[in-house]
Design an enzyme around this catalytic site. Structure first.
Site, PDB file in Angstrom:
ATOM      1  N   ILE A  77      -6.454   9.229  -0.751  1.00 11.53           N
ATOM      2  CA  ILE A  77      -6.662   8.950   0.669  1.00 11.53           C
ATOM      3  C   ILE A  77      -5.669   7.881   1.093  1.00 11.53           C
ATOM      4  O   ILE A  77      -5.210   7.089   0.258  1.00 11.53           O
ATOM      5  CB  ILE A  77      -8.102   8.499   0.975  1.00 11.53           C
ATOM      6  N   HIS A 111       0.831  -1.206   0.000  1.00 11.60           N
ATOM      7  CA  HIS A 111       0.000   0.000   0.000  1.00 11.60           C
ATOM      8  C   HIS A 111       0.870   1.262   0.000  1.00 11.60           C
ATOM      9  O   HIS A 111       0.888   2.020  -0.969  1.00 11.60           O
ATOM     10  CB  HIS A 111      -0.939  -0.003   1.210  1.00 11.60           C
ATOM     11  N   HIS A 148       1.582   4.865  -2.847  1.00 11.22           N
ATOM     12  CA  HIS A 148       1.782   6.243  -2.371  1.00 11.22           C
ATOM     13  C   HIS A 148       3.196   6.759  -2.645  1.00 11.22           C
ATOM     14  O   HIS A 148       3.386   7.786  -3.305  1.00 11.22           O
ATOM     15  CB  HIS A 148       1.503   6.324  -0.868  1.00 11.22           C
ATOM     16  N   ASN A 200      -6.680  -0.556  -0.933  1.00  5.85           N
ATOM     17  CA  ASN A 200      -6.953   0.471   0.077  1.00  5.85           C
ATOM     18  C   ASN A 200      -8.372   0.406   0.622  1.00  5.85           C
ATOM     19  O   ASN A 200      -8.565   0.388   1.838  1.00  5.85           O
ATOM     20  CB  ASN A 200      -6.703   1.866  -0.498  1.00  5.85           C
ATOM     21  N   HIS A 252      -4.394   1.011  -6.393  1.00  2.29           N
ATOM     22  CA  HIS A 252      -4.605   1.611  -5.074  1.00  2.29           C
ATOM     23  C   HIS A 252      -5.996   1.301  -4.551  1.00  2.29           C
ATOM     24  O   HIS A 252      -6.168   1.011  -3.357  1.00  2.29           O
ATOM     25  CB  HIS A 252      -4.382   3.122  -5.124  1.00  2.29           C
TER      26      HIS A 252
END
Length: 917
Positions: free
Chosen positions: A917, A575, A580, A771, A767
């Site tokens: 997010i 993740h 990110h 997520n 993602h």
């Protein structure tokens, strides 16, 4: 409509740029234009000047200097009127002082003291050698009503020569003391309408005197840039790069690189953390903030005050709706943690769970507390209604929603079938791989970590597959054996993790072997849990599911340790690192090297939204020393070191695309006849099956788009901005990997399409898949504990007797404490939430509408959105197919993580355009 009067200025002296990169200069004086006075168009003054010049010649009188346009110094060529419609976005919420300021700003705008705009032609002025320019013109008049109440619209009239040419850029100067959010400017004349998309914050001239440059919507490659705006294109890029010096200010739009040197605080012994992005601990680069250093060896950056936010470029900051949603999540978390926090404070201990009802009490009850039906309006009725209200508020604020994994079947998490299903259709379906050969061998140094051969021997596996009426040879041949292997990733950290004294936790390095049965179920066969070897023992423990009570409970503990490891690897590697952190350098390089006019910039722009902001917030309170991840996940203070080690050993850009990743893990085989060029080894692999549909749609869009703008085969290598962009991603953004041989070349349209497809997939589908299932799967602590506080008791251990007497209690006190659990649940709930202003992949045509007026390009985005509608229908049909055991069954939540659409909230579905997010 108010008429705008051009204001005299020194054209060649105007300082240009789209970023406030330099110190503010003294404010220039501008002419105030009284509304009461008749405003004359400049061209009228010019006509008068020409008439006077002619009459002066005949009468032998001096010529009156009336400041003609630069391109009209020799000859008057006629004029036309051009109108600019300027759309400004209002703030959603305003304090009383802000409302007053807003009214004052409206007045200032009405009298021409709010904003100046200047048109720049695509054509060269032969006198200056630069693009022709109109005079700076104030935006005048009260705002015009528009359909959307969030916006205000103003107008400005220009009178320009007929030979001015098409405007290619607009220079915008904000005269107010506060920033302005410019939505767009539309230029209209009698024959043409040109869109200049903004969606950007215009800094106050007080903060920086430079005018902002806004280009028209038509994308163009550097070689196709009209001569009149070539210089502006380059200045615009230079202005956002900065010089690598000084602390960045909130109004700035500077994109630069830095290492992760702001996670710890070397002034506090318990907060010392290594710098990430150096040879010992390689890592992708983050956005530079320039905060002062608190130490020079190592060079660690100040973390600022507790409530002070880290800098991100102004246009990357959360909008108000998103910020409010994020704050609401933190507010909910505060209440959710209230009871465990009070209990921990009163007892001076962090209280463990001691029975399953402790866990059940964290969630809202199934009975909805409604208003009393009693007609008693007296004191009794009032008290009853009041108490019901209190209970309802308590239910809403202090308790969580029931996670999807137990919503319809409270005991699903206990079953081996569900444990296996989540490896294919859970929140972390990206670590399972095909077991191709035996024995399983480690790549770690045997001198440090013991014998390389796994304790999961052929004998162990043969004994387990016999239960399914097969042999090892046949299982390998039929590709029915699978592996989730965290051994090499975790073993170097196990001893350090198990030695943590503050908030102690215990762990092993784990391997799990699965068997895919003929009825379509993936079941765990055996688990290996390893500790660092000692002279007396290799410390490798093998567990299998048994039929007696003791083996049954130990098997549960072994699975819990695997889940704990899986939760840590998921959060820190799959993740955070692979989406990110890996995405951040792409965003920085895109803004530094690609003009907003560049077609690749325009394609990527929706997929960069909010990522720098959410990453900055993560550095502030999630992945930092003492943050949520360290407090509540297995690796503790070694969390980011583990993430760095994973980056060093396994991250490869060329393997981040879905088909390549599936092939690398043996979960798919190359097949030219298949739609995406791959055939799944397990057809009922929901993440991969649905993901390939999304991947294919992205790939088709990107290929059409790239071919449209790069029709010449040599245009890729000759695009200097594009080549600088890719070079910077490799050599600056991922500096520690710059010399790796696997980086793709960028020579052809196929190369570019593959690179862009990877990036868009990572930001959107990948993602979303890893997520938005965090709370639906992780919100029930026993299903996915983020850490365990005890090792599995051995017969010689003091805890073994207690385990034999009360195995349920032993299991529960191994889980995170109540406070740890609720902290993680609060974060997972926030991270799983779609905000009301979310922009989804399926809405891409709407998002991109402001960027493109090319009908062919618009068709590509329309087709893409239509394809995603079909994909959503296909996924819903798959979720009803009873033959697909990993999608449907009694009490089983369907696999919806890659459904393109979603309402806001925690939904376990929906693919946003970006990592927001």
């Amino acid at each position: 409509m108010f008429v705008a009067s051009p204001v005299k200025t020194n054209f060649n002296g105007v300082s240009l740029g789209r970023s406030p990169a330099f110190p503010a200069l003294p404010r220039r004086r501008t002419h105030r234009v009284p509304i009461s006075r008749q405003v004359r168009a400049v061209i009228s003054r010019e006509e008068k000047a020409v008439d006077q010049e002619e009459s002066g010649k005949s009468a032998n009188k001096p010529v009156i200097n009336s400041s003609p346009f630069p391109w009209q110094r020799s000859k008057y060529t006629g004029s036309k009127t051009v109108t600019a419609f300027v759309k400004i976005r209002k703030k959603i919420k305003e304090k009383l002082t802000e409302r007053f300021e807003h009214q004052l700003e409206l007045l200032m705008k009405a009298i021409g003291q709010g904003m100046l705009i200047q048109l720049v032609s695509e054509e060269i002025d032969p006198d200056t050698g630069k693009g022709r320019r109109s005079l700076e013109t104030p935006v005048l008049g009260l705002p015009k009503a528009v359909k959307d109440p969030r916006y205000l619209e103003f107008t400005a009239d220009f009178t320009v020569p007929f030979n001015f040419g098409k405007p290619g850029a607009i220079l915008v100067t904000n005269l107010l003391s506060t920033e302005i959010c410019l939505s767009e400017i539309i230029i209209k004349d009698s024959s043409d309408t040109i869109l200049f998309p903004g969606h950007t914050w215009i800094h106050s001239r007080i903060d920086n005197p430079q005018a902002r440059i806004i280009f028209r919507s038509q994308p163009c490659l550097p070689s196709e840039t009209p001569d009149g705006i070539k210089e502006l294109r380059e200045k615009d890029l230079v202005s956002v790069r900065g010089d690598g010096k000084g602390e960045r200010k909130p109004h700035e739009r500077i994109y630069d690189y830095d290492v992760y040197n702001d996670l710890g605080d070397p002034r506090k012994k318990e907060r010392v953390r290594p710098v990430l992005g150096v040879p010992e601990t390689p890592y992708p680069r983050r956005c530079r903030t320039g905060r002062p250093l608190v130490s020079k060896d190592p060079p660690c950056e100040s973390r600022g005050k507790e409530k002070e936010e880290f800098y991100v470029p102004r246009d990357e900051v959360f909008e108000e709706i998103k910020r409010d949603t994020f704050r609401a999540g933190r507010f909910k978390a505060l209440f959710h943690n209230l009871v465990p926090s009070i209990a921990a404070a009163l007892s001076n201990l962090d209280i463990p769970f001691t029975c399953f009802s402790d866990i059940d009490n964290l969630y809202k009850s199934n009975i909805v507390l409604g208003h009393t039906e009693s007609k008693d309006m007296g004191l009794g009725g009032f008290i009853g209604g009041f108490m019901n209200g209190i209970l309802n508020v308590t239910e809403t604020l202090l308790k969580y929603d029931t996670p999807a994994v137990i919503k319809w079947d409270r005991f699903a998490w206990l079953r081996d079938n569900e444990f296996g299903r989540q490896a294919l259709a859970g929140v972390n379906p990206v670590n399972i791989e095909l077991l191709k050969e035996l024995p399983i061998r480690s790549k770690l140094d045997p001198a440090l970590y013991g014998p390389q051969e796994s304790a999961l021997t052929e004998e162990v596996i043969a004994r387990e597959v016999e239960h399914y009426g097969t042999t090892i040879e046949k299982a390998l041949e039929e590709k029915r054996l699978f592996l989730v292997d965290y051994h090499d990733m975790l073993l170097p950290f196990v001893e350090k993790i198990n030695s943590i004294k503050e908030d102690p936790r215990k762990t092993y390095a784990s391997r799990t072997i699965f068997y895919y049965s003929k009825n379509g179920a993936l079941r765990p066969l055996a688990i290996e849990l390893s500790l660092p070897p000692t002279p007396e023992s290799e410390n490798k423990f093998v567990y299998t599911h048994g039929h007696d009570a003791t083996t049954h409970w130990i098997w549960k503990l072994a699975k819990a340790h695997v889940c704990s490891n899986d939760a840590g690897v998921h959060q820190l590697v799959n993740h955070w690192l692979r989406t990110h952190a890996a995405m951040e350098p792409y965003i920085i390089a895109t803004n530094r090297q690609l003009s907003t006019m560049h077609p690749v910039y325009k394609l990527l722009h929706p997929h960069m939204r909010y990522t720098l902001e959410i990453n900055a917030r993560a550095r502030k309170s999630l992945i930092n020393g003492g943050g949520i991840i360290e407090s509540c996940f297995t690796p503790g203070k070694y969390a980011m070191e583990l993430s760095s080690a994973a980056y060093k050993s396994m991250w490869r850009f060329d393997m981040e695309g879905l088909p390549a990743d599936l092939i690398r893990r043996g979960m798919a085989e190359e097949d030219s006849s298949a739609e995406c060029g791959v055939k799944l080894v397990i057809d009922d692999y929901p993440y991969a099956a649905d993901g390939l549909l999304i991947w294919k749609a992205i790939k088709d869009l990107v290929e059409s788009y790239v071919k449209h703008f790069y029709s010449d085969p040599k245009s890729i290598t000759s695009d200097l901005e594009l080549q600088a962009w890719w070079d910077e991603i490799k050599n600056k953004g991922h500096y520690d990997k710059k010399d790796e041989p696997w980086w793709p070349k960028l020579n052809t349209t196929q190369d570019l399409s593959q690179i862009l497809t990877n990036m868009i997939w990572i930001a959107s589908g990948q993602h979303a898949a890893i997520n938005f299932g965090q709370y639906p799967f992780g919100g029930y602590v026993p299903n996915r504990p983020t850490l365990l506080r005890k090792l599995i008791p051995q017969e010689t251990d003091p805890d073994y007797e207690m385990f034999m007497r009360n195995p349920q209690y032993s299991f529960l006190i191994s889980l995170p404490t109540q406070l740890q659990a609720t902290k993680v649940m609060a974060v997972q709930e926030t991270l799983s939430t779609h905000s009301p202003d979310e922009e989804y992949l399926i809405e891409l045509r709407e998002v991109q509408r402001h960027w493109f007026q090319d009908e062919e390009v618009v068709k590509y985005f329309n087709k893409f959105s239509e394809e995603l509608v079909k994909i959503e229908k296909t996924i819903n049909e798959r979720n009803k197919d009873k033959k697909l055991k990993n999608r449907t069954g009694a009490g089983m939540p369907p696999y919806e993580l890659l459904l393109p659409t979603s309402p806001h909230g925690v939904t376990g579905r929906g693919i946003p355009n970006s990592i927001s997010i």
